[in-house]
Enzyme design. Structure first.
Site, PDB file in Angstrom:
ATOM      1  N   CYS A  21       5.660   0.732   4.377  1.00 46.95           N
ATOM      2  CA  CYS A  21       5.604  -0.554   5.073  1.00 46.95           C
ATOM      3  C   CYS A  21       6.110  -1.708   4.219  1.00 46.95           C
ATOM      4  O   CYS A  21       6.743  -2.630   4.731  1.00 46.95           O
ATOM      5  CB  CYS A  21       4.189  -0.834   5.568  1.00 46.95           C
ATOM      6  SG  CYS A  21       2.909  -0.750   4.291  1.00 46.95           S
ATOM      7  N   HIS A  74      -1.698  -2.218   3.805  1.00 48.62           N
ATOM      8  CA  HIS A  74      -0.674  -2.349   4.839  1.00 48.62           C
ATOM      9  C   HIS A  74       0.051  -3.669   4.599  1.00 48.62           C
ATOM     10  O   HIS A  74      -0.492  -4.583   3.964  1.00 48.62           O
ATOM     11  CB  HIS A  74      -1.288  -2.328   6.238  1.00 48.62           C
ATOM     12  CG  HIS A  74      -0.271  -2.211   7.333  1.00 48.62           C
ATOM     13  ND1 HIS A  74       0.707  -1.239   7.333  1.00 48.62           N
ATOM     14  CD2 HIS A  74      -0.055  -2.960   8.457  1.00 48.62           C
ATOM     15  CE1 HIS A  74       1.466  -1.373   8.408  1.00 48.62           C
ATOM     16  NE2 HIS A  74       1.031  -2.417   9.100  1.00 48.62           N
ATOM     17  N   ASP A  90       5.124  -6.266  12.842  1.00 49.01           N
ATOM     18  CA  ASP A  90       4.519  -5.055  12.290  1.00 49.01           C
ATOM     19  C   ASP A  90       5.149  -3.848  12.979  1.00 49.01           C
ATOM     20  O   ASP A  90       4.849  -3.559  14.136  1.00 49.01           O
ATOM     21  CB  ASP A  90       3.004  -5.060  12.501  1.00 49.01           C
ATOM     22  CG  ASP A  90       2.315  -3.835  11.905  1.00 49.01           C
ATOM     23  OD1 ASP A  90       3.010  -2.961  11.343  1.00 49.01           O
ATOM     24  OD2 ASP A  90       1.069  -3.755  11.997  1.00 49.01           O
TER      25      ASP A  90
END
Length: 204
Positions: A21, A74, A90
């Protein structure tokens, strides 16, 4: 590369590698900088983690129903407009891309008040220009003890700077004395950023 009203390509055209991520967000920032689709000072990179590296997030693609996914950390991209709602990008979320931070906060982050203390989240908010300039990862955190990949790496070379080949932990750490940016509790972060951007300002 298809692009609609947002500042990035549409979700299916974004550079994306599962379980990387931080690099996916780096690539989003790089796109905005190269294509000049928005002023870079409106973009912030948000690392979500805690001292235990166990953080629940809802509405993740890898989740099941209304059960949260427990990540060690994250990373999301935040975009603050002058007149509009703050937006979240996201690529791992089931929510819209982009999604308003108010909706993301209510549905994906939710409040720490209902979580056991060991799952309370913190966030590190870093300006996108600082992230592009300073972030480095040799991807060693994704390698097993035998040298094999836990998850396949992105197809492009690792990101590094003249000063570092690996400083991911400095971004994941929620020690305010380390790394770049500003550290908040998740509830303080939502109070500071989910409103109109002109009503609150935080230097990072």
């Amino acid at each position: 590369m298809k692009q609609e009203d947002g500042i990035t390509p549409t979700r299916e055209y974004c550079v994306y590698t599962s379980c990387y991520c931080e690099e996916n967000v780096w690539k989003l920032c790089e796109f905005v900088k190269k294509e000049r689709t928005a002023p870079l000072e409106q973009l912030f990179v948000v690392f979500i983690s805690n001292e235990n590296r166990k953080i629940p997030l809802w509405k993740q693609k890898s989740g099941h129903g209304d059960q949260p996914v427990i990540w060690d950390y994250h990373v999301i991209l935040l975009v603050r407009g002058l007149q509009s709602d703050t937006l979240v990008y996201d690529l791992d979320s089931e929510l819209s891309f982009p999604c308003s931070l108010k909706v993301y906060g209510a549905q994906a982050l939710r409040s720490d008040r209902y979580l056991r203390p060991e799952y309370h989240r913190k966030v590190r908010v870093v300006r996108a220009d600082s992230f592009l300039l300073n972030f480095a990862s040799d991807r060693s955190h994704m390698k097993a003890s035998d040298g094999s990949w836990r998850m396949p790496p992105p197809p492009y070379p690792p990101l590094h700077t003249a000063e570092s080949h690996m400083n991911l932990d400095d971004f994941i750490s929620m020690d305010p004395a380390m790394g770049w940016g500003t550290v908040f509790s998740v509830d303080h972060f939502l109070r500071s950023y989910a409103g109109n951007s002109s009503s609150s300002s935080t230097s990072v």
